[in-house]
Design a protein around this motif. Structure first.
Motif, PDB file in Angstrom:
ATOM      1  N   VAL A  86     -50.614   6.349  14.122  1.00  0.00           N
ATOM      2  CA  VAL A  86     -50.120   6.726  15.455  1.00  0.00           C
ATOM      3  C   VAL A  86     -49.936   8.235  15.545  1.00  0.00           C
ATOM      4  O   VAL A  86     -50.307   8.867  16.554  1.00  0.00           O
ATOM      5  CB  VAL A  86     -48.806   5.990  15.764  1.00  0.00           C
ATOM      6  CG1 VAL A  86     -48.167   6.524  17.045  1.00  0.00           C
ATOM      7  CG2 VAL A  86     -49.046   4.495  15.891  1.00  0.00           C
ATOM      8  N   TYR A  87     -49.380   8.836  14.492  1.00  0.00           N
ATOM      9  CA  TYR A  87     -49.184  10.288  14.500  1.00  0.00           C
ATOM     10  C   TYR A  87     -50.512  11.028  14.566  1.00  0.00           C
ATOM     11  O   TYR A  87     -50.644  12.012  15.310  1.00  0.00           O
ATOM     12  CB  TYR A  87     -48.412  10.716  13.252  1.00  0.00           C
ATOM     13  CG  TYR A  87     -48.272  12.211  13.141  1.00  0.00           C
ATOM     14  CD1 TYR A  87     -47.313  12.884  13.880  1.00  0.00           C
ATOM     15  CD2 TYR A  87     -49.110  12.957  12.314  1.00  0.00           C
ATOM     16  CE1 TYR A  87     -47.186  14.261  13.793  1.00  0.00           C
ATOM     17  CE2 TYR A  87     -48.989  14.319  12.223  1.00  0.00           C
ATOM     18  CZ  TYR A  87     -48.023  14.977  12.966  1.00  0.00           C
ATOM     19  OH  TYR A  87     -47.919  16.339  12.894  1.00  0.00           O
ATOM     20  N   CYS A  90     -51.886  10.700  18.226  1.00  0.00           N
ATOM     21  CA  CYS A  90     -51.093  11.427  19.222  1.00  0.00           C
ATOM     22  C   CYS A  90     -51.101  12.935  18.972  1.00  0.00           C
ATOM     23  O   CYS A  90     -51.307  13.727  19.900  1.00  0.00           O
ATOM     24  CB  CYS A  90     -49.661  10.903  19.229  1.00  0.00           C
ATOM     25  SG  CYS A  90     -49.497   9.189  19.746  1.00  0.00           S
ATOM     26  N   GLN A 146     -40.076   6.636  16.394  1.00  0.00           N
ATOM     27  CA  GLN A 146     -40.392   7.766  17.265  1.00  0.00           C
ATOM     28  C   GLN A 146     -39.716   9.049  16.782  1.00  0.00           C
ATOM     29  O   GLN A 146     -40.208  10.149  17.029  1.00  0.00           O
ATOM     30  CB  GLN A 146     -40.012   7.489  18.716  1.00  0.00           C
ATOM     31  CG  GLN A 146     -38.544   7.161  18.963  1.00  0.00           C
ATOM     32  CD  GLN A 146     -38.325   5.680  19.058  1.00  0.00           C
ATOM     33  OE1 GLN A 146     -38.986   4.904  18.365  1.00  0.00           O
ATOM     34  NE2 GLN A 146     -37.399   5.268  19.919  1.00  0.00           N
ATOM     35  N   LEU A 153     -45.521  16.686  16.807  1.00  0.00           N
ATOM     36  CA  LEU A 153     -46.815  16.446  17.450  1.00  0.00           C
ATOM     37  C   LEU A 153     -47.569  17.751  17.695  1.00  0.00           C
ATOM     38  O   LEU A 153     -48.779  17.826  17.482  1.00  0.00           O
ATOM     39  CB  LEU A 153     -46.618  15.705  18.775  1.00  0.00           C
ATOM     40  CG  LEU A 153     -46.216  14.226  18.677  1.00  0.00           C
ATOM     41  CD1 LEU A 153     -46.148  13.610  20.065  1.00  0.00           C
ATOM     42  CD2 LEU A 153     -47.181  13.437  17.804  1.00  0.00           C
TER      43      LEU A 153
END
Length: 281
Positions: A86-87, A90, A146, A153
């Protein structure tokens, strides 16, 4: 009078010297990985025996069982895979969009803003731990995924890499797209991104390894052992009185496999991606 050395002999000598140097370098790099794999198959007593074992043993299953019982290893492995994937997606989107904006658009204060962003490369990450922790506490995100993914990010190195790559795009290519009726989003997706595949692959490798190996920040914000990432879970196995080094080496060996798989899958793009934008025609 000294006889002349044939050119072919000189080439063979250089080739032999280069091959020998590469073989020595490979051995130096490979020996720790070999010992890691061998140690994962032995008990702690055998690992610290004298002389140390150089061949695989028969305790791999016991080490894996101990690893699962002590650290919920299968759950932790899935946690790290999920968070890192996911990181990577994103952060890759954020860094690519930011790099595109800095490279293509002209606006007041662009260079000053980019220089301020690059200061993040020289500021130690430890300096930001306290304010980031306070921010996560104010948002009631402590102990959540999260809190691990979102703060980093906009990674300065990722933005720098993509900005340098995007700067190599010919302005005429983008102007042609605009003349053909492309909106800015479509121009970015259909015109700017396809030539950037090597740079995107290099960025994906860097981001995945960055998150996969991250230890300090997940250790601070994650509270439950079932939500730990691999580095945190493996560190938790080190006890004050007794440490199961066989289980730790087994877990470390498994933890190295996804990193090797990602690098091997994208390695042909890695060097060209890092060099993209280094030379302008």
């Amino acid at each position: 009078m000294t006889p002349a050395v044939p050119p072919g002999a000189r080439r063979r000598a250089r080739s032999l010297l280069l091959t020998s140097g590469l073989a020595i370098t490979l051995a130096v790099v490979a020996i720790p990985f070999y010992w890691l794999a061998v140690g994962a198959t032995h008990s702690s007593e055998e690992i610290f025996s004298s002389p140390p074992p150089l061949l695989p043993g028969g305790h791999l299953a016991d080490n894996l069982k101990s690893l699962e019982e002590s650290a919920q290893f299968s759950r932790v492995l899935l946690n790290s895979l999920l968070i890192s994937t996911v990181y990577t997606v994103c952060a890759g989107a954020v860094c690519t969009l930011a790099g595109y904006g800095f490279a293509v658009y002209r606006f007041r204060g662009r260079e000053a803003l980019f220089g301020l962003l690059m200061l993040g490369l020289v500021v130690p990450a430890q300096v930001t731990l306290v304010p980031l922790f306070q921010m996560m506490a104010d948002l009631s995100w402590l102990g959540t995924y999260q809190a691990v993914v979102l703060p980093n990010l906009a990674l300065p190195f990722g933005i720098f890499l993509m900005r340098q790559s995007m700067a190599s795009l010919p302005p005429s290519l983008l102007d042609s797209g605009r003349m053909d009726g492309c909106g800015e989003l479509r121009l970015f997706l259909r015109v700017a991104l396809p030539p950037m595949r090597p740079s995107l692959a290099a960025l994906a490798i860097f981001l995945f390894l960055y998150q996969w190996n991250d230890f300090i920040w997940p250790l601070i914000v994650l509270r439950d052992g079932a939500s730990f990432t691999l580095p945190v879970a493996l560190a938790s196995l080190q006890g004050l009185d007794e440490t199961d080094y066989g289980a730790i080496l087994a877990g470390t060996s498994i933890a190295a496999l996804p990193m090797a798989a990602v690098f091997l899958a994208l390695q042909r793009h890695f060097v060209s991606g890092l060099l993209a934008g280094a030379v302008k025609e």
